[in-house]
Design an enzyme around this catalytic site. Structure first.
Site, PDB file in Angstrom:
ATOM      1  N   THR A  70       0.830  -1.209   0.000  1.00  0.00           N
ATOM      2  CA  THR A  70       0.000   0.000   0.000  1.00  0.00           C
ATOM      3  C   THR A  70       0.861   1.255   0.000  1.00  0.00           C
ATOM      4  OG1 THR A  70      -1.912  -1.048   1.041  1.00  0.00           O
ATOM      5  CG2 THR A  70      -1.677   1.328   1.342  1.00  0.00           C
ATOM      6  N   ASN A 150      -5.106  -9.324  -8.133  1.00  0.00           N
ATOM      7  CA  ASN A 150      -5.189  -9.947  -6.823  1.00  0.00           C
ATOM      8  C   ASN A 150      -6.472 -10.725  -6.591  1.00  0.00           C
ATOM      9  OD1 ASN A 150      -5.997  -7.014  -6.866  1.00  0.00           O
ATOM     10  ND2 ASN A 150      -6.957  -7.615  -4.945  1.00  0.00           N
ATOM     11  N   GLN A 179       1.333  -9.349  -6.212  1.00  0.00           N
ATOM     12  CA  GLN A 179       0.933 -10.751  -6.362  1.00  0.00           C
ATOM     13  C   GLN A 179       1.833 -11.521  -7.329  1.00  0.00           C
ATOM     14  OE1 GLN A 179      -1.126 -12.401  -4.593  1.00  0.00           O
ATOM     15  NE2 GLN A 179      -2.198 -10.760  -3.541  1.00  0.00           N
ATOM     16  N   SER A 199       5.416  -6.476  -1.660  1.00  0.00           N
ATOM     17  CA  SER A 199       5.055  -6.594  -0.250  1.00  0.00           C
ATOM     18  C   SER A 199       5.563  -7.922   0.275  1.00  0.00           C
ATOM     19  CB  SER A 199       3.534  -6.502  -0.088  1.00  0.00           C
ATOM     20  OG  SER A 199       3.167  -6.496   1.272  1.00  0.00           O
ATOM     21  N   HIS A 201       4.997  -9.897   2.883  1.00  0.00           N
ATOM     22  CA  HIS A 201       4.174 -10.989   3.406  1.00  0.00           C
ATOM     23  C   HIS A 201       3.409 -11.741   2.319  1.00  0.00           C
ATOM     24  CE1 HIS A 201      -0.068  -9.269   3.511  1.00  0.00           C
ATOM     25  NE2 HIS A 201       0.639  -8.201   3.204  1.00  0.00           N
ATOM     26  N   THR A 237      12.769   5.584  10.799  1.00  0.00           N
ATOM     27  CA  THR A 237      13.754   4.620  11.278  1.00  0.00           C
ATOM     28  C   THR A 237      13.629   3.309  10.512  1.00  0.00           C
ATOM     29  OG1 THR A 237      13.679   5.586  13.487  1.00  0.00           O
ATOM     30  CG2 THR A 237      14.556   3.347  13.310  1.00  0.00           C
ATOM     31  N   CYS A 326      -8.467  -6.645   1.456  1.00  0.00           N
ATOM     32  CA  CYS A 326      -8.719  -5.232   1.772  1.00  0.00           C
ATOM     33  C   CYS A 326     -10.179  -4.851   1.529  1.00  0.00           C
ATOM     34  CB  CYS A 326      -7.811  -4.337   0.926  1.00  0.00           C
ATOM     35  SG  CYS A 326      -6.062  -4.616   1.220  1.00  0.00           S
TER      36      CYS A 326
END
Length: 384
Positions: A70, A150, A179, A199, A201, A237, A326
């Site tokens: 995102t 997706n 994806q 992404s 994960h 950070t 989502c």
């Protein structure tokens, strides 16, 4: 319980879990600190950056670490359309089938005065290169087309779009690759893409981590300002456990990609054949290996609310989803399926089954058997 929701999130590799845990215990220093512990943390982050870049044939400084898909998608779109490129134009081309993090960002930019063209997909779930080119204008700053959808798994012709856009040097090309990474081939050097989102994960890495590949020379206005990390593009950070875990998961995913690609496509074809034996269900965008990713099957039960199907399958030990994670709590028809020209009944009754590394032929047979059982129980309720 069998988990068939890998598009939403994947179980992390055991090696990645151990690595993230060790980093949280031993390397907790801020990578921006000047002392030895900070310097060691920065070395690990830069080693991870080089590893991610190597996986795509990119340069290390073209990797910008983010919190995930995102943020990467928002950075790509807003970074160009509210940044330096805004002086030369204010037109965005994207598609009607994008993930919400692209589609809703485009809608937000539209409210802020950017002209947006949403190109439709055909009934196979694919966007036409010709339609994208027809939408181009002299003031087009950016084209954004996802790599793998997706919800349906349809592969978009990003290489062909990238080649076409070489004739339009004023227009940058962004691809949401969330994806696709670790599942289908992608070469940063030849694809003609300027920005590519990922992404962690989604390829068995940690949540809250990801990256945006930014081709050298692409001007981006940062979304997050502050300490100037990531060459000033993304302040904050550094999430060292997430960054190193991402690099490790990417390496593992890419090392086994070809073998998994063949095996998962065989499982996908097996599942499609068995769903084809259930007359109440209609397959969506069920193309072959060239048109579809190996891990996604989408089917509709017209006239039936998909959450009913999802919950009944869960009672039978099967976890699947409706639409994107989502959007799964929305009661609206699938925007993606509507964007393919499918009718509202079909778009309102779809479920997504997404496969993972752990699945076997026995799992597919069990899934199909229980899907048949659930549909047979629901059939009397179809018109209620």
């Amino acid at each position: 319980m069998l988990y068939f929701d890998h598009c939403a999130s994947t179980p992390p590799y055991e090696q990645v879990i151990r690595t993230v845990s060790e980093l949280m215990k031993l390397h907790y220093a801020n990578a921006g600190a000047l002392h030895r512990a900070g310097t060691e943390a920065m070395k690990l982050a830069e080693r991870a950056r080089a590893a991610v870049a190597s996986g795509f044939g990119a340069k290390p400084h073209e990797v910008v670490f983010t919190s995930g898909g995102t943020e990467s998608n928002n950075l790509a779109l807003k970074g160009l359309l509210i940044g330096p490129s805004r002086r030369t134009g204010k037109h965005l081309i994207t598609t009607a089938i994008e993930h919400a993090s692209v589609y809703n960002t485009a809608k937000q930019l539209e409210r802020l005065g950017v002209d947006v063209t949403f190109v439709p997909a055909d009934e196979t779930g694919r966007v036409s290169v010709r339609d994208v080119e027809a939408a181009l204008r002299p003031e087009t700053v950016l084209v954004s087309v996802m790599h793998v959808n997706n919800e349906t798994g349809a592969i978009q012709p990003i290489e062909a779009i990238g080649q076409m856009l070489k004739a339009y040097p004023q227009t940058r090309f962004h691809v949401d690759g969330v994806q696709a990474v670790g599942k289908i081939p992608f070469d940063w050097q030849t694809a003609g893409v300027d920005l590519y989102s990922a992404s962690s994960h989604k390829f068995r890495g940690p949540k809250g981590a990801g990256f945006l590949l930014v081709r050298e020379g692409t001007p981006l206005e940062p979304l997050l300002t502050g300490g100037g990390q990531e060459d000033g593009i993304r302040s904050g950070t550094l999430n060292l456990p997430g960054i190193v875990g991402t690099a490790q998961a990417l390496r593992l995913a890419l090392e086994s990609r070809e073998e998994r690609y063949r095996r998962m496509h065989a499982l996908r074809r097996m599942l499609i054949d068995q769903i084809g034996e259930i007359p109440e269900l209609v397959l969506n965008a069920a193309g072959g290996e060239e048109e579809s990713a190996p891990h996604v099957v989408n089917a509709s039960y017209p006239g039936m609310r998909p959450e009913v199907l999802v919950h009944m399958l869960e009672e039978h030990g099967i976890l699947v989803s409706t639409q994107s994670a989502c959007s799964s709590k929305s009661l609206k028809p699938s925007r993606v399926l509507l964007g393919m020209g499918l009718n509202e009944s079909r778009a309102s009754g779809s479920i997504r089954i997404s496969l993972g590394d752990e699945h076997t032929e026995e799992d597919i047979n069990l899934l199909a058997e229980r899907l048949k059982t659930v549909v047979s129980k629901l059939k009397p309720l179809e018109r209620s």
